[in-house]
Design a protein around this motif. Structure first.
Motif, short mmCIF file in Angstrom:
data_model
loop_
_atom_site.label_atom_id
_atom_site.label_comp_id
_atom_site.label_asym_id
_atom_site.label_seq_id
_atom_site.Cartn_x
_atom_site.Cartn_y
_atom_site.Cartn_z
N PRO A 1 44.33 -21.52 -10.59
CA PRO A 1 44.29 -21.61 -12.18
C PRO A 1 42.94 -21.38 -12.60
O PRO A 1 42.88 -20.32 -13.86
CB PRO A 1 44.72 -22.98 -12.66
CG PRO A 1 45.66 -23.49 -11.38
CD PRO A 1 44.92 -23.08 -10.17
N ALA A 2 41.65 -21.58 -11.99
CA ALA A 2 40.49 -21.16 -12.35
C ALA A 2 40.29 -19.67 -12.25
O ALA A 2 39.89 -19.09 -13.24
CB ALA A 2 39.67 -22.02 -11.75
N ALA A 3 40.92 -19.15 -11.22
CA ALA A 3 40.71 -17.59 -10.80
C ALA A 3 41.30 -17.02 -11.96
O ALA A 3 40.95 -16.03 -12.26
CB ALA A 3 41.29 -17.50 -9.26
N LEU A 4 42.81 -17.31 -12.35
CA LEU A 4 43.47 -16.69 -13.17
C LEU A 4 42.65 -16.62 -14.64
O LEU A 4 42.50 -15.83 -15.54
CB LEU A 4 44.68 -17.10 -13.30
CG LEU A 4 45.67 -16.58 -12.17
CD1 LEU A 4 47.04 -17.50 -12.22
CD2 LEU A 4 45.78 -15.32 -11.85
N GLY A 5 42.22 -17.68 -14.77
CA GLY A 5 41.30 -17.75 -16.14
C GLY A 5 40.05 -17.07 -16.06
O GLY A 5 39.85 -16.28 -17.21
N ASP A 6 39.33 -17.07 -15.20
CA ASP A 6 38.12 -16.07 -14.98
C ASP A 6 38.75 -14.59 -14.92
O ASP A 6 38.04 -13.63 -15.60
CB ASP A 6 37.57 -16.04 -13.64
CG ASP A 6 37.03 -17.64 -13.86
OD1 ASP A 6 36.45 -17.91 -14.67
OD2 ASP A 6 36.53 -18.19 -12.74
N LEU A 7 39.88 -14.30 -14.46
CA LEU A 7 40.37 -12.77 -14.58
C LEU A 7 40.59 -12.45 -15.83
O LEU A 7 40.41 -11.56 -16.23
CB LEU A 7 41.74 -12.83 -13.76
CG LEU A 7 42.52 -11.47 -13.63
CD1 LEU A 7 41.59 -10.34 -13.12
CD2 LEU A 7 43.58 -11.62 -12.50
N ASP B 1 40.73 -3.13 -10.84
CA ASP B 1 40.73 -3.84 -9.73
C ASP B 1 40.17 -5.28 -9.89
O ASP B 1 39.45 -5.69 -8.91
CB ASP B 1 40.09 -3.20 -8.68
CG ASP B 1 40.32 -3.56 -7.14
OD1 ASP B 1 40.96 -4.38 -6.77
OD2 ASP B 1 39.18 -3.58 -6.51
N LYS B 2 40.24 -5.84 -11.14
CA LYS B 2 39.61 -6.91 -11.34
C LYS B 2 40.39 -8.20 -10.61
O LYS B 2 39.79 -9.00 -10.35
CB LYS B 2 39.55 -7.14 -12.84
CG LYS B 2 38.37 -6.12 -13.63
CD LYS B 2 38.48 -6.37 -15.10
CE LYS B 2 37.45 -5.53 -15.85
NZ LYS B 2 37.26 -5.37 -17.11
N ALA B 3 41.69 -7.95 -10.37
CA ALA B 3 42.24 -8.81 -9.49
C ALA B 3 41.75 -8.93 -8.12
O ALA B 3 41.69 -9.89 -7.54
CB ALA B 3 43.82 -8.44 -9.62
N GLY B 4 41.51 -7.71 -7.50
CA GLY B 4 40.90 -7.54 -6.31
C GLY B 4 39.37 -8.40 -6.09
O GLY B 4 39.20 -9.23 -5.41
N VAL B 5 38.55 -8.25 -7.38
CA VAL B 5 37.36 -9.02 -7.41
C VAL B 5 37.64 -10.55 -7.52
O VAL B 5 36.87 -11.34 -6.67
CB VAL B 5 36.62 -8.64 -8.91
CG1 VAL B 5 35.39 -9.50 -9.07
CG2 VAL B 5 36.21 -7.15 -8.88
N MET B 6 38.52 -10.83 -8.26
CA MET B 6 38.88 -12.46 -8.45
C MET B 6 39.44 -12.87 -6.98
O MET B 6 39.39 -14.07 -6.72
CB MET B 6 39.63 -12.64 -9.65
CG MET B 6 38.98 -12.67 -10.84
SD MET B 6 37.35 -13.40 -10.80
CE MET B 6 37.82 -15.01 -10.35
#
Length: 469
Positions: A25-31, A140-145
């Motif tokens: 959840p935190a990762a998706l919020g940051d994404l 590729d921001k999902a790749g970053v996160m």
């Protein structure tokens, strides 16, 4: 650590998976916050957005608690007086003889294109039907996160027992040609030297089945200008006797393909390699190919995409429909983008294309070539221990056996990584699925795929941490 029951023989693996799950959840919020930043490397766009993006990612890297040094850096673009776009470089030294792993991704994105084609605003992250929509949500921001989330989980579980060397490298110009990439590697080689490099910028077989990318096509892109007249002339006065540039361009470009749409340029190679079964119906669903339109080329469908060359005209400078007049045009410029089969040098492919076009120029048309951009393809060495570790981590993270995948697209900078770090094992992974529509309107990330990618990468890093060189 507790000794609760686990599906793994190694209790630590279960703790890593639990930590990865808890951090989604935190990762998706940051994404979502990263998607809101319109970081586009094209000069026509606000370049401050890339600075904002880099600063946010640097803060995320520092927040993982694993790095000893986090910096935002640029490097010179060869043969210019310019600096490249900002990249984030975060490092920590290996301890007690453990390997060092580099985690690569990029924070720049493609322009949104025609915003009227988006169902929701391109830079407003929107969840719909199990997918997160927005430009850069997948590429590729999902790749970053995925990297950030995995590092958070790793630190949560291992703490001071984390002995793995780590390099996080998030560049800011991949969509604009990675122009300073080679310079950046050369200037920071000592800090970036790694035993394993994970490139999180590829895709998976489908939204449920992971993949290790084992081949990538190269690219040869250039501008072609066709000129037939010294100046424009009246199409009624001279049409039928004088060749205009558009006529010559159409006839010339048509020679690049045969009647099936397959490439017909002597000297462009194909690779002979087996491909998995892939139905035409799947192609239609994934590519948006209507029933009334037939596929092009011949042979196995995936071989056409993975192992054979392709040529696409991606742009043209010519009079718009709104401004059209009865005029014979003296000059037309087009952008030709060729994908080169793995194993053939991009320079060799470009030479074949130029020779073909010059040999087939109709009516004595003058040809000029400019803006030449070449990138070699890549074939992964699958014999190393890192690939086997990756396959095992994917199997346990996704709950499905991974597929060895070829990609029709290109990641030319991988050849730069190989040249700078010849001893490193390269793993090309990703969080995209065939419906992510990277580079297109309504780009999206499948949320369950992201979750599984984080699970798999967390396991991979934890297991490499347990290895000794």
């Amino acid at each position: 650590m507790t000794s609760e029951p686990t599906e793994f023989e190694n209790v630590q693996d279960q703790h890593l998976l639990d930590a990865a799950e808890g951090g989604i959840p935190a990762a998706l919020g940051d994404l979502g916050e990263l998607v809101r930043v319109q970081g586009i490397a094209w000069p026509a766009f606000d370049q401050e957005q890339l600075q904002i993006s880099a600063r946010r990612i640097a803060a995320l890297a520092e927040g993982t608690g694993v790095f000893e040094d986090v910096r935002i850096l640029t490097a010179p673009i060869p043969d210019t007086d310019e600096q490249g776009q900002p990249a984030v470089l975060a490092t920590r030294a290996a301890r007690n003889g453990k390997p060092t792993v580099m985690l690569y991704a990029h924070h720049d994105v493609q322009p949104p294109g025609d915003e009227s084609l988006w169902a929701t605003p391109p830079f407003e992250p929107t969840v719909r039907d199990g997918r997160l929509y927005g430009r850069g949500a997948a590429d590729d921001k999902a790749g970053v996160m995925a990297h950030i989330a995995s590092l958070r989980a790793l630190h949560e579980v291992l703490g001071d027992d984390l002995e793995l060397g780590l390099v996080l490298f998030v560049e800011g110009e991949e969509e604009f040609g990675s122009r300073s990439f080679g310079s950046f590697l050369a200037e920071n080689a000592d800090a970036m030297r790694s035993d394993v490099i994970v490139v999180a910028d590829s895709g998976n077989w489908d939204s449920e089945t992971p993949a290790v990318t084992v081949s990538l096509r190269g690219n040869a892109k250039f501008h072609l200008t066709v000129r037939t007249l010294e100046h424009a002339s009246h199409s009624g006065m001279f049409g039928g006797a004088v060749p205009d540039a558009m006529l010559a361009t159409i006839k010339l470009l048509a020679t690049l393909w045969d009647e099936t749409g397959a490439v017909a340029v002597e000297g462009l190679a194909s690779r002979d390699a087996a491909t998995p079964d892939y139905a035409e119906a799947t192609l239609r669903a994934e590519a948006g190919l209507p029933e009334g339109t037939s596929p092009i080329g011949g042979g196995e469908i995936l071989s056409r995409i993975w192992n054979k060359p392709s040529i696409t005209v991606t742009g043209i400078d010519f009079t718009s429909v709104a401004a059209a007049s009865n005029t014979l045009s003296p000059e037309v410029t087009v952008v030709v983008s060729a994908r080169v089969a793995p194993g053939q040098a991009a320079s060799e492919a470009y030479a074949a294309l130029e020779a073909h076009l010059r040999a087939h120029a109709p009516f004595g048309a003058e040809l000029a070539f400019s803006e030449i951009d070449l990138g070699d393809g890549f074939l992964v060495d699958t014999s190393g221990w890192a690939v086997e570790e990756a396959r095992g981590a994917m199997r346990d993270g996704y709950g499905k056996d991974p597929v060895d995948l070829g990609i029709g697209g290109s990641i030319p900078f991988i050849s730069d990584l190989v040249r700078q770090f010849p001893g490193a094992q390269i793993l090309v992974t990703g969080v995209e699925d065939p419906h992510s529509r990277a580079h297109s309107p309504n780009e999206s990330l499948h949320l369950e795929t992201f979750r599984n990618a984080v699970r798999a990468e967390t396991l991979l890093l934890g297991r490499i941490n347990a290895r000794a060189l």
